[in-house]
Design a protein around this motif. Structure first.
Motif, PDB file in Angstrom:
ATOM      1  N   UNK A  68       0.818  -1.212   0.000  1.00 37.88           N
ATOM      2  CA  UNK A  68       0.000   0.000   0.000  1.00 37.88           C
ATOM      3  C   UNK A  68       0.855   1.267   0.000  1.00 37.88           C
ATOM      4  N   UNK A  69       1.951   1.250   0.734  1.00 43.24           N
ATOM      5  CA  UNK A  69       2.800   2.431   0.862  1.00 43.24           C
ATOM      6  C   UNK A  69       3.459   2.793  -0.462  1.00 43.24           C
ATOM      7  N   UNK A  70       3.991   1.773  -1.172  1.00 46.19           N
ATOM      8  CA  UNK A  70       4.657   2.053  -2.442  1.00 46.19           C
ATOM      9  C   UNK A  70       3.658   2.538  -3.488  1.00 46.19           C
ATOM     10  N   UNK A  71       2.453   2.020  -3.440  1.00 46.04           N
ATOM     11  CA  UNK A  71       1.437   2.476  -4.385  1.00 46.04           C
ATOM     12  C   UNK A  71       1.040   3.920  -4.105  1.00 46.04           C
ATOM     13  N   UNK A  72       0.836   4.239  -2.836  1.00 45.35           N
ATOM     14  CA  UNK A  72       0.448   5.600  -2.483  1.00 45.35           C
ATOM     15  C   UNK A  72       1.566   6.587  -2.834  1.00 45.35           C
ATOM     16  N   UNK A  73       2.810   6.178  -2.584  1.00 45.22           N
ATOM     17  CA  UNK A  73       3.948   7.052  -2.916  1.00 45.22           C
ATOM     18  C   UNK A  73       4.012   7.319  -4.410  1.00 45.22           C
ATOM     19  N   UNK A  74       3.767   6.292  -5.214  1.00 45.48           N
ATOM     20  CA  UNK A  74       3.774   6.467  -6.666  1.00 45.48           C
ATOM     21  C   UNK A  74       2.673   7.424  -7.119  1.00 45.48           C
ATOM     22  N   UNK A  75       1.472   7.228  -6.598  1.00 47.92           N
ATOM     23  CA  UNK A  75       0.354   8.071  -7.031  1.00 47.92           C
ATOM     24  C   UNK A  75       0.547   9.521  -6.613  1.00 47.92           C
ATOM     25  N   UNK A  76       1.104   9.744  -5.429  1.00 50.35           N
ATOM     26  CA  UNK A  76       1.324  11.108  -4.954  1.00 50.35           C
ATOM     27  C   UNK A  76       2.418  11.813  -5.751  1.00 50.35           C
ATOM     28  N   UNK A  77       3.323  11.030  -6.346  1.00 46.92           N
ATOM     29  CA  UNK A  77       4.450  11.615  -7.079  1.00 46.92           C
ATOM     30  C   UNK A  77       4.083  12.051  -8.491  1.00 46.92           C
ATOM     31  N   UNK A  78       2.921  11.657  -8.953  1.00 39.32           N
ATOM     32  CA  UNK A  78       2.512  12.034 -10.317  1.00 39.32           C
ATOM     33  C   UNK A  78       2.139  13.506 -10.343  1.00 39.32           C
ATOM     34  N   UNK A  79       2.911  14.282 -11.117  1.00 43.82           N
ATOM     35  CA  UNK A  79       2.727  15.740 -11.119  1.00 43.82           C
ATOM     36  C   UNK A  79       1.681  16.208 -12.108  1.00 43.82           C
ATOM     37  N   UNK A  80       1.305  15.361 -13.037  1.00 48.00           N
ATOM     38  CA  UNK A  80       0.397  15.821 -14.097  1.00 48.00           C
ATOM     39  C   UNK A  80      -1.041  15.348 -13.898  1.00 48.00           C
ATOM     40  N   UNK A  81      -1.418  14.966 -12.661  1.00 51.91           N
ATOM     41  CA  UNK A  81      -2.796  14.546 -12.423  1.00 51.91           C
ATOM     42  C   UNK A  81      -3.782  15.700 -12.559  1.00 51.91           C
TER      43      UNK A  81
END
Length: 316
Positions: A248-261
């Motif tokens: 869950x942590x790695x997925x959340x970190x990836x989604x939060x890092x997306x700058x073009x959402x």
């Protein structure tokens, strides 16, 4: 016409006494038929009258238990009006033995109206505990042991009414207890309540539920387990790879890092993740259904002959 001509010829050949006898027989048959019609009319009139007077209601109930609750409870009551008239019900009770009354529902000034020949089902929630005066009462044994000595009792405009018992209907669970080759399968549905207050069944291949705000509206979608199915059914804006699903942590970190959402009007600060297997209901179902099986349909002989024979050998 030859038959009528022959009959007329036969009657013409009879003397006066014979014609009198025939006339009496015909009159008697006519009177008997009239009497039968009258009796049938009276029978239907009485039956119609009985349908409209007094009360005749049958009822059945189901019991159950749920994890975390120590008390058995009444899951539902089926009430069937057997009369051609409506009946107002002010309360529904379960009588155990002759002296214990469990209040299931009380309608007071807004009675439950059961229409002519109508069947209704009332469902109930689990019980924290049963109370009587200052006492907490344990009636688990009473519910289990009084199955054959229990009735649904109704409070009606005519007073107390003890319902008739429903006939015993066929149930596959009962048949499976009598036959080792019969299996009763249940449809298990674990649901997810979304922001639109609708319930959605969670797919069994789901690994995570992602919730986020898009254009001011709370949305959610399922991330399926790793594999080709995942990449064809999840949102492209999140650019998921297999390594993102390790936890869950790695997925959340990836989604939060997306700058073009922001291009898709997704507010990254609102993103939250739930692990499907850790949902309370999913955990409860997985703990109960902890084995796997793949049964195959069998034919008539194996089910109805060998299955019953095997079951009879296992009886003590």
């Amino acid at each position: 016409m030859p038959d009528l001509h022959s009959l007329w010829s036969s009657l013409s050949a009879l003397d006066g006494n014979s014609l009198s006898v025939v006339s009496i027989i015909v009159s008697g048959v006519g009177a008997l038929l009239s009497l039968c019609v009258a009796v049938m009319a009276v029978f239907f009139a009485v039956a119609q009258y009985r349908l409209k007077r007094s009360i005749r209601i049958s009822a059945a109930y189901g019991t159950g238990s749920i994890a975390g609750f120590s008390n058995l409870y009444i899951t539902s009551v089926i009430i069937k009006n057997l009369k051609d008239r409506s009946e107002a019900v002010f309360g529904i009770y379960l009588r155990l033995g002759s002296n214990l009354y469990v209040e299931l529902e009380k309608f007071n000034d807004s009675p439950l109206v059961i229409g002519p020949f109508e069947t209704i089902v009332r469902s109930y929630k689990p019980v924290t505990f049963y109370g009587c005066g200052p006492y907490k009462v344990d009636i688990n044994d009473a519910i289990q042991n009084c199955r054959n000595n229990s009735r649904v009792v109704l409070s009606t405009s005519k007073g107390k009414y003890v319902t008739r018992k429903h006939k015993t209907y066929w149930m596959p669970v009962i048949e499976s207890l009598r036959n080792k080759h019969v299996a009763a399968l249940q449809c298990v549905q674990v649901e997810d309540e979304r922001s639109d207050d609708k319930q959605y069944v969670i797919p069994n291949s789901s690994q995570y539920i992602v919730r986020f705000s898009q254009e001011g509206e709370i949305k959610s979608f399922y991330i399926h387990k790793a594999g080709g199915y995942m990449f064809s059914h999840n949102m492209k804006a999140f650019r998921l790879e297999e390594q993102h699903l390790e936890n869950k942590e790695s997925l959340l970190e990836h989604l939060k890092s997306l700058a073009d959402l922001e291009k898709d009007d997704i507010d990254s600060s609102t993103i939250s993740i739930e692990v499907v297997k850790d949902l309370p209901e999913m955990k409860r179902m997985n703990e109960f259904y902890y084995k796997s099986a793949k049964p195959q349909p069998s034919g008539w002989f194996r089910t109805n002959v060998l299955g019953k024979l095997l079951n009879s050998f296992e009886k003590p």
